[in-house]
Design an enzyme around this catalytic site. Structure first.
Site, short mmCIF file in Angstrom:
data_model
loop_
_atom_site.label_atom_id
_atom_site.label_comp_id
_atom_site.label_asym_id
_atom_site.label_seq_id
_atom_site.Cartn_x
_atom_site.Cartn_y
_atom_site.Cartn_z
N SER A 1 1.72 51.69 -17.82
CA SER A 1 1.54 52.31 -16.51
C SER A 1 0.32 53.21 -16.48
O SER A 1 0.00 53.81 -15.46
CB SER A 1 2.79 53.12 -16.13
N ASN B 1 11.69 60.94 -19.76
CA ASN B 1 12.43 60.81 -18.49
C ASN B 1 12.35 62.09 -17.65
O ASN B 1 12.09 62.04 -16.45
CB ASN B 1 13.89 60.46 -18.77
N THR C 1 4.09 54.81 31.99
CA THR C 1 5.30 54.38 31.27
C THR C 1 5.32 52.85 31.41
O THR C 1 4.83 52.32 32.43
CB THR C 1 6.61 54.95 31.87
N HIS C 2 5.83 52.17 30.42
CA HIS C 2 5.78 50.69 30.41
C HIS C 2 4.34 50.20 30.57
O HIS C 2 4.13 49.09 31.06
CB HIS C 2 6.63 50.08 31.54
N SER D 1 -20.45 44.14 16.09
CA SER D 1 -20.10 42.75 15.81
C SER D 1 -21.32 42.05 15.20
O SER D 1 -22.46 42.34 15.55
CB SER D 1 -19.70 42.04 17.10
N LYS E 1 -21.34 44.47 21.35
CA LYS E 1 -20.03 45.05 21.00
C LYS E 1 -20.12 46.40 20.31
O LYS E 1 -20.93 46.62 19.42
CB LYS E 1 -19.25 44.10 20.07
N GLU F 1 -8.40 50.98 14.94
CA GLU F 1 -7.64 49.76 14.62
C GLU F 1 -7.13 49.80 13.18
O GLU F 1 -6.01 49.39 12.89
CB GLU F 1 -8.50 48.52 14.84
N TYR G 1 17.95 57.21 -16.19
CA TYR G 1 16.64 56.57 -16.13
C TYR G 1 16.72 55.08 -16.42
O TYR G 1 17.39 54.63 -17.35
CB TYR G 1 15.67 57.24 -17.12
N GLN H 1 9.44 53.32 -13.06
CA GLN H 1 7.99 53.41 -13.25
C GLN H 1 7.24 52.85 -12.03
O GLN H 1 6.10 53.21 -11.78
CB GLN H 1 7.62 52.60 -14.51
N LYS I 1 5.36 54.76 -8.55
CA LYS I 1 4.09 55.48 -8.41
C LYS I 1 3.10 54.81 -7.47
O LYS I 1 2.56 55.45 -6.56
CB LYS I 1 3.46 55.69 -9.79
N1 ARG Z 1 5.96 55.46 -17.69
C1 ARG Z 1 7.32 55.80 -17.45
C2 ARG Z 1 7.57 55.99 -15.93
O1 ARG Z 1 6.65 56.13 -15.26
C3 ARG Z 1 7.66 57.09 -18.13
C4 ARG Z 1 9.07 57.21 -18.55
C5 ARG Z 1 9.41 56.19 -19.55
N2 ARG Z 1 10.63 56.49 -20.21
C6 ARG Z 1 11.18 55.64 -21.04
N3 ARG Z 1 12.25 56.00 -21.62
N4 ARG Z 1 10.66 54.48 -21.26
O2 ARG Z 1 8.68 55.95 -15.50
#
Ligand code: ARG
Length: 464
Positions: free
Chosen positions: A24, A111, A156-157, A278, A284, A291, A318, A323, A326
């Site tokens: 990651s 974790n 409205t509408h 354009s 244009k 948009e 966990y 992971q 993110k």
């Molecule tokens: N890269 C992991 C995450 O973003 C970190 C935690 C991983 N923990 C584990 N026990 N493998 O969630």
């Protein structure tokens, strides 16, 4: 083969494809500063409770600061076999200070570490979005004085409905973004608790001080259940939701102004610096920024969906699935922050086509409802008044005129009690002026609201 922090029990090396698949660091390196900050706080707590010495703590701090600098200066070697940002920082620490570095992970698991990093990141991201929302509100309120008195057709509408002051339209957006700000503040409260010390899932037998770490990191408190907090991603989903709602609000605004800037509506002129052209049609001038703000909303809403599905049916504590929280969150933040950054100067940069608007306000019988309310004021029941005005509008439509162009005989024929007084409520200026209810588009009400907003926005701080 790079030795892994967890390789003790393994006899075989990890497959390279697995390393690629499970890493990651390509996206969580973004958490480096939060990770290092949390590690320093953790080390200071370990020293305070005697799990490491003060000298060891100082060595750890110094080395972590060096690592931070190296990452900032783009000199840090990232490699996928070290999985994530947490492992990278720890490995670099051990390479620098050896056994002392090997003590940092005492009473800590990745974790609770990753949850802490994300909480620190979300807290900061919330504050950034909040400041951009304030900037956008300032841009809308900033227009109110210059646009004072300008009346627009209210729809409205997407059909002409009643006249509305331009300033009333601007403040309507301020309200939406204010609710978003309140939601952010609420989300921030729940995000701002410390998960550090939950360790893997059940806490630790070592004599840690969770309150101490929480205080050092500026958290308001400590999460009360180690099992819950090791998998709690509510704060991430809540933030993603608020971002989705901000994006929805932006998309409504973008859509309105795309329409308003067409030849057909011709209400506003967009600043050319915020338009593009354009490649084939030389004439244009396209509203691409608006948009794209509208279009990017799709991804932000999709990210929320991704996060909700991600946690669906996950067993407690966990799981590596987490992971995946993110990228959608980072993407939502980046997208909404970028949209907001363009929205504020765009709002400040438009011009109202005052003459064009004024010329066309006479069409659409925007004063019909005010006329009906006038009749109600004369003692005529609402349903009867509605019907009477409906027939008067029909008459005006048939003759191709405004309600104000009908003769007094037409009004008297509609209802014997009517006199010349009807003309005082006809026409868009009169219709707007007649509005007196709280929060209406009446000039006095709008003036009060503008003052209220100015005070509110002075009260909130400058850029974070
Ligand atoms: N890269 C992991 C995450 O973003 C970190 C935690 C991983 N923990 C584990 N026990 N493998 O969630």
């Amino acid at each position: 083969m790079a030795e892994k922090a967890w390789s003790g029990v393994f006899d075989e090396a990890t497959d390279r494809r697995v390393e690629e698949f499970t890493q990651s660091v390509s996206f969580d390196r973004r958490l480096y500063a939060h990770d290092i900050r949390a590690s320093i706080a953790h080390a200071q707590m370990l020293a305070k409770v005697g799990l490491i010495s003060q000298d060891e703590c100082r060595q750890i701090e110094r080395a972590l600061e060096e690592i931070r600098l190296e990452i900032e200066q783009d000199k840090f070697p990232f490699r996928s076999e070290l999985e994530d940002i947490h492992m990278h920082v720890e490995r670099a620490l051990i390479e620098r200070i050896g056994d002392v570095g090997r003590k940092l992970h005492t009473a800590r698991s990745r974790n609770d570490q990753v949850a802490t990093d994300m909480r620190l990141w979300v807290r900061e991201a919330i504050d950034r979005i909040d400041q951009r929302l304030i900037d956008l509100q300032r841009a809308f309120v900033g227009r109110c004085q210059g646009d004072a008195g300008v009346i627009l057709p209210g729809y409205t509408h997407l059909r002409r409905a009643q006249p509305v002051l331009a300033a009333h339209c601007w403040l309507a957006y301020c309200e939406k973004f204010q609710r978003d700000r309140e939601r952010l503040a609420d989300c921030r409260r729940r995000a701002n608790v410390s998960s550090l010390g939950a360790a893997a899932l059940v806490g630790t037998s070592l004599p840690i001080d969770r309150e101490d770490v929480a205080k050092r990191l500026g958290f308001d408190g400590v999460a009360a259940n180690s099992l819950d907090v090791s998998s709690d991603r509510d704060f991430i989903i809540e933030f993603a939701f608020v971002l989705a709602l901000v994006a929805e609000h932006l998309s409504t605004w973008a859509e309105e102004w795309i329409l308003w800037s067409t030849i057909e509506f011709n209400v506003i002129k967009l600043p050319e610096a915020f338009c593009t052209g354009s490649s084939i049609m030389p004439q244009k001038i396209n509203p691409d920024v608006l948009e794209l703000i509208r279009g990017k909303t799709a991804r932000v809403v999709g990210n929320l969906q991704t996060l909700l599905v991600l946690v669906k049916g996950l067993p407690p504590a966990y799981n590596r699935d987490l992971q995946e929280d993110k990228q959608p969150l980072f993407d939502s933040f980046d997208t909404v922050a970028a949209s907001l950054e363009l929205a504020a100067p765009l709002v400040a940069g438009i011009e109202l086509n005052r003459e064009g608007i004024a010329e066309r306000l006479d069409r659409g019988h925007l004063d019909a409802t005010t006329l009906m309310e006038y009749l109600i004021g004369r003692g005529i029941p609402q349903r009867t008044a509605h019907g009477l005005v409906g027939r008067l509008v029909r008459k005006a439509l048939d003759r191709g005129v405004r309600l104000a162009d009908l003769a007094i005989e037409d009004f008297k024929e509609a209802h014997a009690d009517l006199d010349e007084g009807v003309y005082d409520v006809l026409g868009v200026e009169n219709a707007v002026a007649a509005m007196t209810s709280y929060a209406s588009t009446g000039p006095e009400q709008v003036k009060q609201q503008v003052e209220c907003w100015k005070e509110r926005l002075i009260a909130v701080g400058e850029n974070v």
